[in-house]
Design an enzyme around this catalytic site. Sequence first.
Site, PDB file in Angstrom:
ATOM      1  N   GLY A 165       0.839  -1.188   0.000  1.00 13.95           N
ATOM      2  CA  GLY A 165       0.000   0.000   0.000  1.00 13.95           C
ATOM      3  C   GLY A 165       0.874   1.238   0.000  1.00 13.95           C
ATOM      4  CG  LEU A 166       3.710   1.637  -2.179  1.00 11.59           C
ATOM      5  CD1 LEU A 166       4.543   1.376  -3.423  1.00 11.59           C
ATOM      6  CD2 LEU A 166       4.599   1.828  -0.950  1.00 11.59           C
ATOM      7  N   GLY A 167      -0.195   4.486  -0.920  1.00 13.70           N
ATOM      8  CA  GLY A 167      -1.033   5.666  -1.082  1.00 13.70           C
ATOM      9  C   GLY A 167      -0.537   6.827  -0.253  1.00 13.70           C
TER      10      GLY A 167
ATOM     11  CG  MET B 263      -2.302   7.414   5.571  1.00 12.57           C
ATOM     12  SD  MET B 263      -1.664   8.601   6.792  1.00 12.57           S
ATOM     13  CE  MET B 263      -1.493   7.529   8.223  1.00 12.57           C
ATOM     14  N   GLY B 264       0.717   5.083   3.235  1.00 10.26           N
ATOM     15  CA  GLY B 264       1.765   4.094   3.051  1.00 10.26           C
ATOM     16  C   GLY B 264       2.965   4.602   2.280  1.00 10.26           C
TER      17      GLY B 264
ATOM     18  CE  LYS C  91      -5.573   6.584  13.576  1.00  8.31           C
ATOM     19  NZ  LYS C  91      -6.669   6.640  12.624  1.00  8.31           N
TER      20      LYS C  91
ATOM     21  CD  GLU D  97      -9.340  13.065  13.510  1.00  8.65           C
ATOM     22  OE1 GLU D  97      -9.916  12.949  12.408  1.00  8.65           O
ATOM     23  OE2 GLU D  97      -8.281  12.474  13.795  1.00  8.65           O
ATOM     24  CE1 TYR D  98     -14.500  10.599  12.737  1.00  6.23           C
ATOM     25  CE2 TYR D  98     -16.890  10.570  12.744  1.00  6.23           C
ATOM     26  CZ  TYR D  98     -15.696  10.160  12.202  1.00  6.23           C
ATOM     27  OH  TYR D  98     -15.704   9.322  11.124  1.00  6.23           O
TER      28      TYR D  98
END
Length: 297
Positions: free
Chosen positions: A7-9, A11-12, A164, A171-172
Amino acid sequence: MQLGMIGLGKMGGNMAARLRDKGHEVVGYDAFSEERDVDTLAALVDRLAAPRVVWVMVPAGDPTASTVAELGGLLSEGDLVIEGGNSHYADDRVRAEELAAKGIGYLDAGVSGGVWGRANGYGIMVGGSEEDVERARPVFESLTPDEGGGFVHAGRVGAGHFVKMVHNGIEYGMMQAFGEGYELMVASGLVDNVPGTFESWREGTVVRSWLLDLLSRALEEDPELSRLRGYAEDSGEGRWTVQAAVDHAVPAPAITASLYARFASRQDDSPAMKVVAALRNQFGGHAVTKAEDSDDA
């Protein structure tokens, strides 16, 4: 260390880049990215020296499930899988047990930091055995902020994704509070400098935070937020947090309200508000059409 990153999006890809900047050897794979180092999962496994460490950073749900299942057929006893997506914590135990039957270790890692993580470091929340955590610690230390902190071994398998999930629920609530404060100041007609007010809160106040920094930055770029729609998706973790609160009989009114506010943002003409308008018309004669506004009597 040598590490496989699947996964290199957004984040990754940034995580892989930060790890390389810190001297680690990263072999990257992503079926949809031209930045990949290998063309298949099997090739990634072949490229890594045993015992292998593989980090899975793909979307939660079926993409993660199918990737972990395929890895289970490719990896060997003594290898380790780190699942870093926003998966539901209940899925971690099942995956860990399936891999353990083959002698493969499993860690669930909640990751926070967004697109800023490559430069600033990430928050990493991990669930799993102490032995597996220590084995991957050089990777965790390289991903977290240079000044220290940002890492917790939260507990057994599932604990990383659980905390998490709670983090995202909080966070919401924080984002919703900032949004309501913004709207109230704009509506008051009294505050002439709303962006400057948020900027002033960044130092010396009890609400200073990275989220406030980002809001101030957004208002600097677009003071009236005129280029944005009043629409907010939810990643699913807010829903899971509310469901966990129900399951454990823990009151979570702020997080729950912020989740429902996101649902409300997706309605151009809220059916619930139509009912409210109809009832107000029935008992008080407050008839309001789409083209009209009215104050309560």
